[in-house]
Design a protein around this motif. Structure first.
Motif, short mmCIF file in Angstrom:
data_model
loop_
_atom_site.label_atom_id
_atom_site.label_comp_id
_atom_site.label_asym_id
_atom_site.label_seq_id
_atom_site.Cartn_x
_atom_site.Cartn_y
_atom_site.Cartn_z
N CYS A 9 0.82 -1.23 0.00
CA CYS A 9 0.00 0.00 0.00
C CYS A 9 0.84 1.27 0.00
O CYS A 9 0.34 2.34 -0.37
CB CYS A 9 -0.97 0.05 1.17
SG CYS A 9 -2.21 -1.27 1.13
N THR A 10 2.07 1.21 0.42
CA THR A 10 2.93 2.40 0.42
C THR A 10 4.20 2.22 -0.40
O THR A 10 4.70 3.18 -0.98
CB THR A 10 3.33 2.77 1.85
OG1 THR A 10 4.01 1.66 2.46
CG2 THR A 10 2.10 3.15 2.67
N ARG A 118 1.78 3.88 -4.31
CA ARG A 118 0.58 4.18 -3.52
C ARG A 118 -0.70 4.06 -4.34
O ARG A 118 -1.79 4.00 -3.76
CB ARG A 118 0.68 5.59 -2.94
CG ARG A 118 1.78 5.76 -1.90
CD ARG A 118 1.83 7.18 -1.36
NE ARG A 118 2.87 7.33 -0.35
CZ ARG A 118 2.68 7.10 0.94
NH1 ARG A 118 1.49 6.71 1.38
NH2 ARG A 118 3.67 7.26 1.81
N SER A 121 -2.15 -1.86 -5.63
CA SER A 121 -1.75 -2.91 -4.68
C SER A 121 -1.75 -4.24 -5.42
O SER A 121 -2.78 -4.65 -5.98
CB SER A 121 -2.71 -2.97 -3.49
OG SER A 121 -2.74 -1.73 -2.80
#
Length: 316
Positions: A9-10, A118, A121
Motif C-alpha cells: 500500500c505504500t 501508492r 496494490s
C-alpha cells in the motif's frame, strides 16, 4: 526477463521466486523457456496460459481453468515516428498471485513502478487487473490524440506542397488506426465478459469485485467505448483527407498536362511557318526585301492569336 514484485500500500518491493509471497506480481517480458518453467513450478500456472500472450497475432479473450483465469488484452505500442501497433498482454489470476506476460516492455506496465506504489496494490488482484485495463484504454486515447495532432500537421504540409512523403505518413497513421479499431473492439468484448463474470460462482475465488472495483471496471468500459468512437471518427477524417488530397494531386497533374499541351500548340505554329518558309524552292516573299521580317511578324501574329484563344478557353 522475469521480475517479482509485491506492494504493501505504500511501497513496492522486489522479490525472487525463492522468496515468493502471497499477493505477489510476477512480471514476464519476453521470457525464456527456463523462466516459464520456473514460473510454472512456483505457481502451478498452466504453461499454455503463459505462452498464449507470446503470439503476436493473439486476439483478446478470456479463458478459465479450475484455479486460473487468463485475460488477454491488446495494448497500444509505438513502432517509431508515425507508426502505431498493438501487442497482446496476458494477465493471469491465480488464488495467490497475478502474472503478466508480454513480448515487449510497454508503457502500460511501466506506470506500475515504485514511484507510483501508492496508486495500486498487487495483492488486490482484481483491482490491479482493472487498473491495468484502465491504463491500456487511457493509453489508446493518448495515442489517438497524438495521431489527430500529427494528422493536422501533415495536412498543413500538404496544403503547401504535394509530396509523396506526407501521403505515406498519412497511410502509416491510417494503418495504425486500423490496428487500434480491431483491438479495441475485441477488448470491449473481454470487458463485457468480465462484467458478466462478476456474479459467477465459477470465478468467485479468483475475482472478488467490491463496489469500487465495479466502478473502476465501468470506467474502463466507458474509456474503451470512447476510444472506439474516436478511432472511427479519426478514420473517417483520415480517409476523407486522403481522398481529397488524392483528388487535388490528380487535378494539379491535369492542370500541368493542360498547360504543356497548350505550350506545345503555341510552339508548333512558328515551327510550322519556319518549316514552310525554309524550303529550298520558290516561295512567296522569297525575292522581296524584308520578306524575312514579314514572315516573323506573320508567325508572331498567328501565335499571339492562338495563345489568346487558348487563354479564353482557360487552357493556361
Amino acid at each position: 526477463m522475469l521480475k517479482v514484485f509485491r506492494s504493501n500500500c505504500t511501497r513496492l518491493f522486489e522479490l525472487t521466486l525463492q522468496t515468493l509471497e502471497k499477493g505477489a506480481w510476477l512480471k514476464l517480458v519476453n521470457p525464456t523457456p527456463e523462466e516459464l518453467e520456473q514460473v510454472v513450478a512456483a505457481t502451478g500456472c498452466p504453461l499454455d496460459f503463459l505462452k498464449a500472450a507470446l503470439d503476436e497475432e493473439e486476439r483478446s479473450r478470456i479463458e478459465l481453468d479450475e484455479d486460473f483465469m487468463l485475460v488477454i488484452t491488446n495494448i497500444p505500442v509505438t513502432r517509431g515516428h508515425d507508426s502505431y501497433d498493438t501487442l497482446p498482454l496476458g494477465i493471469i489470476l491465480t488464488p495467490e498471485f497475478i502474472i503478466t506476460v508480454c513480448l515487449e516492455a510497454n508503457d502500460v506496465l511501466a506506470d506500475f513502478n515504485p514511484e507510483n506504489a501508492r496508486a495500486f496494490s498487487t495483492f488486490k488482484k482484481t483491482r490491479f487487473l482493472f487498473q491495468i485495463l484502465y491504463k491500456s484504454a487511457a493509453l489508446y486515447l493518448k495515442y489517438l490524440k497524438q495521431i489527430n495532432r500529427r494528422t493536422d500537421e501533415i495536412e498543413r504540409y500538404l496544403r503547401r506542397s504535394m509530396q509523396n512523403k506526407e501521403i505515406f505518413q498519412l497511410l502509416e497513421l491510417q494503418k495504425g488506426l486500423t490496428y487500434f479499431a480491431a483491438s479495441l473492439r475485441s477488448n470491449g468484448i473481454v470487458l463485457e465478459k468480465l462484467l458478466r463474470l462478476r456474479s459467477t460462482s465459477q470465478v468467485q475465488h479468483l475475482i472478488k469485485i467490491y463496489e469500487e472495483d465495479e466502478d473502476l471496471l465501468e470506467d474502463v468500459i466507458i474509456e474503451n467505448k470512447q476510444a472506439i468512437e474516436m478511432v472511427e471518427m479519426y478514420s473517417r477524417i483520415l480517409n476523407g483527407m486522403m481522398d481529397t488530397f488524392t483528388s487535388i494531386i490528380s487535378n494539379n497533374l491535369n492542370r500541368v498536362m493542360k498547360f504543356l499541351a497548350s505550350m506545345t500548340i503555341i510552339l508548333a505554329i512558328p515551327t510550322m511557318v519556319a518549316s514552310f518558309m525554309g524550303m529550298n524552292v520558290d516561295i512567296p516573299l522569297g525575292g522581296i526585301h524584308g520578306g524575312f521580317l514579314a514572315t516573323l511578324l506573320f508567325a508572331g501574329a498567328v501565335t499571339a492569336l492562338s495563345a489568346f484563344g487558348l487563354w479564353r478557353k482557360d487552357m493556361f
